[in-house]
Design a protein around this motif. Structure first.
Motif: not given
Length: 372
Positions: A76-82, A156-157
């Protein structure tokens, strides 16, 4: 602590360790880059950070939540763009973001406002009604970025966010990352050094599965400034110039070039700052020394260590530490052979690899018999 990796490691077996003892923590919004050559362990590190791979050693904490033990709270604390955005191409941009908001369990009364906010941030309002399959790669990357920052996650990763984009799109994505870094912790994976130096506040360099450096770009570049470079054009004889420089222990002459008939000598110098007083500026020393000997300096410039040079030096040093000797469990590959002085270990044996004796041709035998 916003994001923390404690003694992170990963391996497929006890003998094959891909990632070894990675430790770092982030406690304020910033842009961090994970930098490494292909095969260094960069993607494995990113996969462990996002929970896609479970660390076989250590733990990953996001706002105090363990990514494996409390995956829902942590994510919930993280956004991820592969590297390849996970888009459904038969949806419109707006439909996809509504879908992503529901997956993230955003409150229903805030979904519309949240989507409008991220679309404005990544500048995709003008294509919100278009099917994703009809979008350019740059716009698809923006839509992927929008789903990553939807819900305002603390972390954000982004994995290789500018791969395959044209120069204009790369500049736009970099500006967006810098903007996000003001309010979010952005972790960026890349092997493009110009991109890293342009947008990142902190750099981690991974080599052979180990974290070998972690610092700001300025501090990493300063590591090589102990041996700074100077380029000079001095009017005078090369031999006289070399005689003046020889007594100065803090200077090493890399090259001294003077064309035949030219009154100017071009010098490339390396200065050892550790051999100088803290208040001493070697440029001032050189200026007065040449001026007193009536040899005017026509030009002088310093060469600063680049991020590329830092990266190459650190990774080469790590490779030399690893050595080239065979480790336990290694074996000779096809085409390898024992060198002079090597010996077979217990239990080893040489295979019979002698070639069979050449058999005489049948027709040749018959001719020999007829001659008899």
């Amino acid at each position: 602590m916003i994001f923390e990796v404690r003694d992170g490691g990963f391996g497929y077996s006890s003998h094959e360790c891909i990632l070894k003892n990675v430790n770092f923590s982030l406690d304020e919004p910033q842009v961090l880059s994970v930098l490494g050559a292909n095969g260094a362990g960069k993607t494995t590190t990113m996969n462990i950070m996002t929970g896609y791979l479970g660390a076989t050693k250590g733990e990953v904490l996001i706002n105090g939540h363990n990514i494996l033990e409390e995956p829902e709270q942590a994510k919930k604390c993280m956004g991820y763009l592969p590297e390849v955005p996970p888009l459904y191409t038969d949806m419109t941009v707006y439909e996809y973001l509504v879908f992503a908001a529901k997956l993230k369990k955003l409150p229903k009364d805030s979904i519309k406002a949240s989507i409008s906010e991220v679309m404005e941030l990544v500048k995709i309002q003008d294509v919100k009604g278009r099917l994703i399959r009809n979008l350019s790669k740059g716009y698809r990357q923006r839509v992927g970025m929008a789903q990553a920052i939807l819900g305002k996650p603390d972390v954000i990763i982004l994995d290789e966010p500018t791969v395959g984009l044209d120069p204009k799109q790369i500049i736009e994505i970099r500006d967006m990352i810098r903007e996000l870094g003001r309010k979010h912790t952005v972790i960026l994976s890349s092997h493009i050094l110009s991109e890293v130096s342009a947008v990142c506040d902190h750099i981690m360099i991974i080599s052979h599965g180990k974290l070998i450096a972690s610092d700001t770009p300025e501090n990493l570049e300063r590591q090589l400034e102990g041996s700074a470079g100077l380029e000079l054009d001095v009017k005078g004889s090369r031999d006289d110039i070399m005689n003046l420089l020889m007594p100065i222990s803090a200077i090493t002459v890399s090259s001294a070039l003077q064309e035949e008939g030219s009154p100017v000598c071009h010098l490339s110098l390396q200065t050892d700052r550790n051999a100088l007083n803290q208040t001493e500026d070697i440029r001032e020393t050189l200026f007065y020394m040449f001026a007193q000997n009536h040899m005017p300096i026509l030009s002088m410039s310093t060469s600063r260590a680049s991020l590329e040079e830092v990266f190459l030096e650190l990774t080469e040093e790590d490779s030399m530490k690893d050595g080239d000797s065979l480790k336990d469990g290694d074996s000779l590959k096809d085409g390898d052979s024992l060198k002079d002085g090597d010996s077979l270990k217990d239990g080893d044996s040489l295979k019979d690899e002698t070639l069979p004796k050449e058999q005489p041709d049948k027709e040749e035998e018959e001719n020999n018999e007829s001659d008899l």
